[in-house]
Design an enzyme around this catalytic site. Structure first.
Site, short mmCIF file in Angstrom:
data_model
loop_
_atom_site.label_atom_id
_atom_site.label_comp_id
_atom_site.label_asym_id
_atom_site.label_seq_id
_atom_site.Cartn_x
_atom_site.Cartn_y
_atom_site.Cartn_z
N MET A 1 0.84 -1.20 0.00
CA MET A 1 0.00 0.00 0.00
C MET A 1 0.87 1.25 0.00
SD MET A 1 -3.25 -0.80 2.45
CE MET A 1 -2.35 -1.69 3.70
N CYS B 1 -1.77 -0.61 -10.56
CA CYS B 1 -2.13 0.72 -10.08
C CYS B 1 -3.05 1.43 -11.07
CB CYS B 1 -0.88 1.56 -9.81
SG CYS B 1 -1.33 3.18 -9.15
N LYS C 1 2.08 -8.17 -9.87
CA LYS C 1 0.74 -7.94 -9.32
C LYS C 1 -0.10 -7.27 -10.39
CE LYS C 1 -1.69 -6.42 -5.27
NZ LYS C 1 -2.04 -5.00 -5.27
N GLY D 1 -7.70 -8.78 -2.37
CA GLY D 1 -8.98 -8.09 -2.47
C GLY D 1 -10.05 -8.72 -1.61
#
Ligand code: FMN
Length: 217
Positions: A25, A108, A147, A209
């Site tokens: 994060m 992102c 990712k 998630g």
């Protein structure tokens, strides 16, 4: 399926002691936060995304993100960028800093990042995305992981095409956050898609998630 969250698993030869991975994060995943994550059970922790251009230009703040404590292993350091040469050079520095994994951000959704051709926008440029992974994999000896989101548009299933191609290009593990970039952080993470991806690749897939309880994990 029942999985013991305290069982270990591997990314190539790297042993990850538990099945819980602390999500990266931006603005949060500093060393103190990562230490707390590990203390509460994370087997793998990750830095926030770091700009490969910031590393290239020797930006002091960016280089600060590369500080790795001796108690931090295994640790992934995440990079974002759009140029394979610059990404590969940044990956070398990440490896030299002591990271156990170089993680590449294709998730992102923030405009500041996507307008530079980095982050989730690379899901719509699979050849470029694969070239970046290839370049990093040949530049470092530690495993390269990626990712990604499900795709750019709502309902996209892009990850099911790009994911296997990234593995072919050298990715040793994938983390799927099955929201679209367009969704940002709204709606639900569709882990049916994660299960589909698992069937398509022979590397570990991490689900990201809506992991809000032990039962959901
Ligand atoms: C404040 C914030 C910052 C984030 N920064 C990153 C990041 O730097 N790199 C990355 O791959 N994902 C980042 N993410 C996404 C998370 O790693 C994770 O995939 C996502 O939050 C999962 O969805 P959840 O919020 O439903 O758990 C960020 C998420 C939040 C909420």
């Amino acid at each position: 399926m029942q999985v013991d969250l305290r069982s270990s698993w591997h990314i190539r030869n790297l042993e990850i002691p538990t099945r819980l991975v602390l999500a990266p994060m931006a603005g949060v995943s500093v060393q103190a936060f990562r230490r707390q994550g590990r203390r509460y059970g994370a087997g793998l922790v990750c830095s926030e995304m770091i700009s490969c251009a910031g590393i290239e230009h020797g930006n002091e703040r960016t280089l600060g993100y590369l500080r790795v404590g001796s108690d931090e292993h295994p640790l992934a350091i995440q990079l974002f960028g759009s140029e394979s040469v610059v990404m590969a050079e940044a990956a070398r520095m990440v490896e030299a800093a002591g990271a156990d994994l170089v993680d590449v951000n294709y998730g992102c959704p923030v405009r500041k990042v996507t307008r530079t051709g980095a982050g989730a926008s690379l899901l719509d440029e699979p050849d470029r995305a694969c070239r970046i992974v290839e370049a990093i994999a040949s530049a470092v000896t530690v495993p390269v992981t990626v990712k990604l989101r499900r795709g750019v548009e709502d309902g996209a299933r892009t990850c099911l095409e790009v994911g296997p191609a990234l593995v072919e290009a050298g990715a040793a593990s994938l983390t799927l956050h099955p929201r679209s970039a367009q969704q940002m952080y709204t709606g639900e993470a569709d882990h049916a898609l994660t299960a589909e991806l698992v069937e398509l690749v022979d590397v570990p897939v991490v689900a990201s998630g809506d992991i809000t309880s032990r039962a959901r994990a």
